[in-house]
Design an enzyme around this catalytic site. Structure first.
Site, PDB file in Angstrom:
ATOM      1  CB  SER A  56      -0.933   0.012   1.216  1.00 33.86           C
ATOM      2  OG  SER A  56      -1.681  -1.157   1.288  1.00 33.86           O
ATOM      3  N   GLY A  77      -4.866   0.346   0.315  1.00 33.91           N
ATOM      4  CA  GLY A  77      -5.323  -0.820  -0.450  1.00 33.91           C
ATOM      5  C   GLY A  77      -5.442  -2.121   0.319  1.00 33.91           C
ATOM      6  CD  GLU A  78      -0.860  -4.497   1.286  1.00 32.33           C
ATOM      7  OE1 GLU A  78      -0.323  -5.599   1.307  1.00 32.33           O
ATOM      8  OE2 GLU A  78      -0.247  -3.440   1.513  1.00 32.33           O
ATOM      9  CG  MET A  79      -7.216  -0.449   6.418  1.00 31.98           C
ATOM     10  SD  MET A  79      -7.342  -1.477   7.878  1.00 31.98           S
ATOM     11  CE  MET A  79      -6.128  -0.715   8.894  1.00 31.98           C
TER      12      MET A  79
END
Ligand code: FES
Ligand code: FES
Length: 889
Positions: free
Chosen positions: A682, A849-851
């Site tokens: 991210s 993006g990953e959170m």
């Protein structure tokens, strides 16, 4: 052969075809119409090949051409062009429904068939019409909204210009369409398999059916004589190290002596057609001596275990983290939860196969030819270096094609090594379009974690201590395995202040498929344990889970478990932001459950504090003022669907006060860019966007100094027009102490709290996620649609991780056995977005993006418990596990 007449995109044509020829091949191979894609192995599972035949949405991979005589076929190319798009294409672009875009043509064609019959469909009717088409990126929400918007356009209720943001208006915080969205909507964006290389031969690979075996002999004589076969390549034909060294050189392009997992590549066949290559690959006979397979980390660490790699022990990495005296803290705690958790091996599941192209291009005079590899690497310079070493060939270039998603899978590469080696060995251009099953073999997986945790709190409900032992199944090769151990530790304390922590992470080689990055990469696994234990502890204390999380939030000035003190922590505000939604959901669930019956409703929470920019991270971006006053941005910054291109263009246009059309990105080619790190972790907005801001500030400073407002004036003042910007993690010099695991970790954090509302059928164990609500703070929002798209896609992937998806070596071979989430399993989603500008952020922005999937699994399993007291501690929470937990409850 049979003669068939078809009208394709309005043009009557005649074909003489083999009865086995399917429409997808006719379109793609004969007519070079590449809008219709292929993801599944023509099993009718993915729907990305959908076109319209006689007014009906039809999967073109299943339609035999000879059955279609006289039919009218419309492909996405027949709807519109980027210059003159169809209203449905406009609607998909303006709704932000296009991320990687691999599913988009199929979705658009299914939407067209629906809207032609029913111009005002309900959500349920849209879901029914699009149910056969898969999407991995969007969580389907914006696709449904796009079909609704298209309906409004077609009914003339509203025009695209009324929705389109003013391109001359503000650039930041506005839903400007992505620069690549329209070419994807019109089917003319070239993904790897769409690239036409004259004279290209096709590659097929022989994979090991065994998890562990010695290669005794490879018999190729029969296969070599088969029609169309150009040759067969084995490890001895590769001139370099034959090792794709990501961190250590343990993974061969083609196995030489030993295979170490089901799917390991052993030989490769090059033939004139794909069918010929596949047939010959099946005829290659490999004699194996089967060795005992190490099926789990416990077996790998056993005293008498075989060592999988002679240079590295099976227990190939371990890292403790010790802060304070967790044992003493837990001994004195009023409440302690002690239990174990595990998460499954999973596939990242981008829709695009691991396709790539390789060919030799004439070099400068006297030089060896350039080996060009085209694929969807997210770190083109690093991967180029890996390929150069493995292939023993220096003069190379990597180009990034449009990418059908990646979600961490392309942090490492495999198919590019095979294609590159074949292009060099056979001196022929090579297309390698592996099947879905092969793509699963060739790519890394999400690491399974086994975790033992103790979490304690005092009488007031304040956390006191945490112990966590976790073992990561590395699989056969290391790849980015060490990073999973580190990242889980760096984010171990999640959103909370935990005074004392004792943890130990271990990474073990096994004969399972090799693991590497997968969205979140470590924290989704460890955070599942922490957030489950948080609910279990709240239950023990008798405190509301939301309140328990709030009173334990870390505060600015306090340290994370790594001992790094934070200066911003806007998590309590998110708790308050979600509170009214939580109260509403709890009341609705209670009202429902009061009625009785086997279906129970539940509400669950999960949180996450996800680190952006690891210690030591840095990025470089160059900008150049163009003669016409535009700006070129040079950065090897991939955009596999997240919207990085939008981010660069909107920020650059904002800072330079230019129209977005005057920002030119040069990002996809190793010859024209310098390395700037992976599109992973991210980090793109925070790190690479930050480096671009630095470059633009340098350019603007030079222009101000020269009193120049245009290119000519800057040149006349003797100033350069090109400037290099950098962004460095401020902790660049700091390191984690190998004994205590303390030190710097991440410079910036994105925060989220998610709430799941579920229905659990206590008779069948089936779980339906009704709604997911996410409150998130990622700092300044550059493009709200792109942020929402990340939230929605991440939540959908998190739901799959929580409830159904699993990669089982030798059994998971396609999208059905993988249990790919569909539009019918997608749930309602709501977002609450806060924008606390980050002190070190890019215009105040950090990554996101990953959170978006980190809190999802525990929110869902906590909701299952809330519904029916069934605690699922081992993912995925399949109906049998829910029933088993109910039996214990
Ligand atoms: S390629 Fe046609 S359904 Fe998958
Ligand atoms: S946008 Fe649907 S698969 Fe990527």
């Amino acid at each position: 052969m049979k003669k068939v007449k078809l009208t394709i995109n309005g043009r009557a044509q005649q074909f003489i075809v083999d009865p086995k020829r399917v429409l997808l091949d006719l379109l793609r191979e004969d007519l070079k119409l590449t809008g219709a894609k292929q993801s599944c192995d023509r099993k009718g599972q993915c729907g990305v090949c959908t076109v319209i035949v006689n007014g009906k949405a039809t999967r073109s991979c299943l339609a035999k051409v000879t059955d279609l005589d006289g039919a009218e076929v419309i492909t996405v190319e027949g709807l519109g062009t980027p210059q003159n798009p169809h209203l449905i294409q406009e609607a998909f672009v303006l709704s932000g429904a296009i991320q990687c875009g691999f599913c988009t043509p199929g979705m658009i064609m299914a939407a067209k068939a629906l809207l032609d019959e029913n111009p005002n469909p309900s959500i349920e009717e849209i879901k029914a019409a699009l149910r056969r088409i898969l999407c991995r990126c969007t969580g389907y929400k914006k696709i449904i909204e796009a079909v609704q918007l298209a309906g409004r356009f077609l009914r003339r209720e509203i025009a695209p210009d009324q929705v389109r943001p003013d391109p001359n208006g503000p650039k930041i915080g506005v839903n400007h369409p992505r620069p690549s969205a329209m070419v994807k909507a019109c089917g003319v964006a070239e993904f790897s398999a769409d690239i036409k290389v004259e004279g290209a031969a096709e590659l097929a690979v022989v994979h090991s059916p065994h998890a562990h075996a010695r290669i005794k002999a490879i018999h190729t004589a029969a296969a070599e004589k088969m029609p169309g076969v150009i040759g067969i390549m084995t490890a001895k034909d590769i001139k370099g190290t034959n090792r794709l060294k990501f961190v250590v050189a343990d993974r061969p392009i083609l196995c030489d002596t030993t295979v170490r997992y089901i799917g390991d590549p052993v030989a490769a066949v090059l033939a004139e057609t794909r069918e010929q290559a596949v047939a010959a690959a099946q005829a290659v006979e490999v004699a194996y001596e089967i060795l005992p397979a190490i099926k789990s980390p416990a077996e790998g660490m056993a005293k008498d275990a075989l060592q999988l790699h002679s240079e590295w022990p099976n227990l190939c990495h371990s890292q403790p983290q010790i802060r304070g005296d967790a044992e003493a803290a837990l001994a004195q705690s009023a409440f302690v939860v002690e239990t174990d958790f595990s998460t499954q091996m999973n596939h990242q599941a981008p829709l695009e196969p691991e396709a790539c192209v390789a060919y030799l291009e004439e070099g400068d005079e006297g030089e060896e030819p350039i080996l060009v590899v085209i694929g969807r690497s997210i770190n083109i310079h690093y991967h180029l270096g890996m390929l150069q070493g493995a292939l023993g060939y220096e003069n190379m270039r990597y180009e990034e094609a449009y990418s059908g998603g990646q979600f961490g899978i392309k942090i490492d590469i495999t198919s590019e090594g095979l294609a590159g080696a074949a292009a060099l060995h056979f001196k022929r251009p090579v297309r390698f379009i592996p099947s879905l099953t092969e793509s699963m073999y060739l790519s890394p997986k999400r690491h399974p974690f086994e975790m033992k945790m103790r979490l304690g709190a005092d009488r007031q409900g304040k956390l006191t201590g945490l112990t966590m032992d976790y073992i990561v199944d590395n699989g056969a090769y290391l790849s980015a395995g060490r990073a999973m151990v580190f990242r889980a530790l760096y984010m171990l304390s999640g959103s909370y202040y935990i005074p004392a922590v004792k943890a130990l992470g271990k990474l073990v080689y096994t004969n399972n498929p090799w693991g590497s990055a997968a969205r979140g990469a470590g924290p989704p696994q460890a955070n599942f344990a922490l957030e489950s234990a948080m609910d279990m502890l709240a239950e023990k204390i008798g405190m509301d889970p939301l309140q328990f999380r709030l009173i334990n939030s870390l505060k600015p000035g306090q340290p994370k478990s790594t001992d790094r003190v934070v200066d911003q922590w806007p998590f309590p505000e998110l708790v308050e932001a979600i509170r009214s939604h939580y109260n509403r959901a709890k009341k609705e669930a209670e009202d429902f459950n009061r009625k009785g019956g086997p279906v129970r409703c539940g509400v669950g929470l999960g949180t996450g504090a996800f680190g952006i920019s690891m210690s030591g991270d840095s990025a470089n971006v160059a900008v150049e003022l163009d003669p016409d006053g535009g700006l070129s941005v040079f950065a090897a910054a991939a955009d596999p669907g997240e919207g990085n291109d939008s981010m660069f263009i909107q920020i650059a246009a904002h800072l330079m006060d230019l129209p977005m059309s005057k920002i030119r990105l040069v990002t996809r080619n190793t010859e024209r860019t310098t390395a700037t790190g992976p599109a992973a972790g991210s980090r793109m907005t925070y790190m690479v966007g930050g480096a671009m801001v630095d470059a633009i500030q340098k350019l603007k400073a030079a222009m101000a100094e020269a009193r120049a407002t245009a290119y000519d004036q800057l040149k006349a003042a003797g100033k350069p027009t090109r400037y290099m910007g950098t962004k460095k993690n401020q902790d660049a010099a700091a390191k984690i102490d190998p004994v205590t695991g303390l030190g710097s970790s991440f410079e910036s954090q994105v925060h989220a709290i998610q709430m799941a509302e579920v229905e659990v059928n206590t008779k069948t164990g089936d779980v339906k996620v009704v709604k997911m609500t996410t409150a998130v703070d990622a700092g300044t929002v550059i493009n709200p649609q792109n942020l929402e798209g990340q939230l929605e896609g991440g939540v959908d992937q998190g739901m799959g991780f929580a409830l159904r998806e699993e990669y089982v070596a030798g059994q998971t071979k396609d999208w059905i056995t993988f249990r790919f989430p569909t539009i019918t399993t997608a749930c309602e989603m709501e977002h609450i977005i806060r924008e606390t500008p980050r002190n070190t952020g890019t215009l105040g922005a950090t990554g996101v993006g990953e959170m978006t999937m980190v809190p999802t699994a525990p929110a869902i399993t906590n909701a299952i418990f809330n519904a029916c007291k069934a605690r699922v501690r081992h993912l995925p929470a399949t109906p049998d596990k829910v029933l088993a937990a109910l039996g214990k409850a």
